[in-house]
Design an enzyme around this catalytic site. Structure first.
Site, short mmCIF file in Angstrom:
data_model
loop_
_atom_site.label_atom_id
_atom_site.label_comp_id
_atom_site.label_asym_id
_atom_site.label_seq_id
_atom_site.Cartn_x
_atom_site.Cartn_y
_atom_site.Cartn_z
N PRO A 9 0.79 -1.23 0.00
CG PRO A 9 -0.06 -1.04 2.16
CD PRO A 9 0.58 -2.03 1.22
CG ASN A 10 -0.26 4.30 1.27
OD1 ASN A 10 -1.24 4.84 0.73
ND2 ASN A 10 -0.34 3.74 2.44
NE ARG A 17 3.96 6.71 1.61
CZ ARG A 17 4.21 5.49 2.04
NH1 ARG A 17 4.70 4.59 1.21
NH2 ARG A 17 3.97 5.16 3.27
CE1 TYR A 22 8.87 5.27 3.09
CE2 TYR A 22 7.24 7.05 3.02
CZ TYR A 22 7.75 5.89 3.61
OH TYR A 22 7.14 5.37 4.73
CG ASN A 73 8.42 -1.73 0.46
OD1 ASN A 73 7.85 -1.82 1.55
ND2 ASN A 73 8.98 -0.59 0.04
CB ALA A 76 1.36 0.41 6.41
CD GLU A 97 10.55 -7.10 6.58
OE1 GLU A 97 10.63 -8.20 7.16
OE2 GLU A 97 10.36 -6.02 7.17
CG HIS A 99 11.00 -1.96 4.88
ND1 HIS A 99 9.64 -1.93 4.74
CD2 HIS A 99 11.29 -3.08 5.57
CE1 HIS A 99 9.12 -2.99 5.35
NE2 HIS A 99 10.11 -3.71 5.84
NE ARG A 106 9.78 6.33 8.74
CZ ARG A 106 8.86 6.09 7.79
NH1 ARG A 106 9.02 5.09 6.93
NH2 ARG A 106 7.80 6.86 7.70
C1 DQA Z 1 8.12 1.28 3.95
C2 DQA Z 1 8.17 1.50 5.47
C3 DQA Z 1 6.80 1.27 6.09
O1 DQA Z 1 6.86 1.49 7.48
C4 DQA Z 1 5.80 2.23 5.49
O2 DQA Z 1 4.51 1.98 6.01
C5 DQA Z 1 5.79 2.21 4.01
C6 DQA Z 1 7.07 2.15 3.31
C7 DQA Z 1 9.48 1.64 3.29
O3 DQA Z 1 9.68 1.22 2.14
O4 DQA Z 1 10.30 2.32 3.89
O5 DQA Z 1 4.75 2.32 3.37
O6 DQA Z 1 7.86 -0.08 3.69
#
Ligand code: DQA
Length: 148
Positions: A9-10, A17, A22, A73, A76, A97, A99, A106
């Site tokens: 998501p996102n 964003r 990011y 990735n 959230a 995994e 990020h 954070r």
């Molecule tokens: C994320 C880190 C997550 O905590 C966050 O909710 C994201 C992006 C990252 O790529 O740093 O959506 O996965």
């Protein structure tokens, strides 16, 4: 070798964003660069993004028997989703995994991951390089498997 890159998501909003966290690169550019890298390495790479937990679970199920490893990735959902964990473990596909940000530097709610303990590896905090490092790490991991 066949890999699947999953973004949760996102992550479709990358580029606009929270660029201070990011960066300014878009998901399209990340996927294009990885596809190029995969092509050079002779690896088949599929890319998938969804904001919906169920769609991510479905995509993992579709990968059973077809994909050698998943780069994920989960955004959230990393910190909340037992369903994604169960899908990955149920599929029995090795996964990395990843990020963009260092989730441990954070908010505390980002320190928990439902995926980390069963991942082949975790890459966090290198921005777009996290995708490249995850790709290189899993290709190396799978190549060693083939050699034994
Ligand atoms: C994320 C880190 C997550 O905590 C966050 O909710 C994201 C992006 C990252 O790529 O740093 O959506 O996965």
């Amino acid at each position: 070798m066949h890999l699947l890159l999953i973004n949760g998501p996102n992550l479709n909003l990358l580029g606009q964003r929270e660029p201070s966290i990011y960066g300014s690169i878009t998901l399209d550019s990340i996927e294009l660069a990885l596809e190029e890298k995969a092509k050079e390495a002779g690896v088949k790479l599929d890319c998938f993004q969804s904001n919906c937990e169920g769609a991510l679970v479905d995509r993992i199920h579709q990968a059973i028997g077809k994909v050698d490893a998943i780069l994920i990735n989960a955004g959230a959902y990393t910190h909340t989703s037992v369903a994604l964990r169960d899908a990955l473990l149920g599929a029995g596909i090795p996964y990395v995994e990843l990020h963009l940000s260092n989730t441990y530097s954070r908010e505390e709610f980002r320190h928990n991951s439902f995926l980390s303990d069963r991942a082949v590896g975790v890459v966090s905090g290198f921005g777009v390089m996290s995708y490249h490092l995850a790709f290189e790490g899993i290709v190396d991991y799978l190549s060693e498997d083939e050699g034994t």
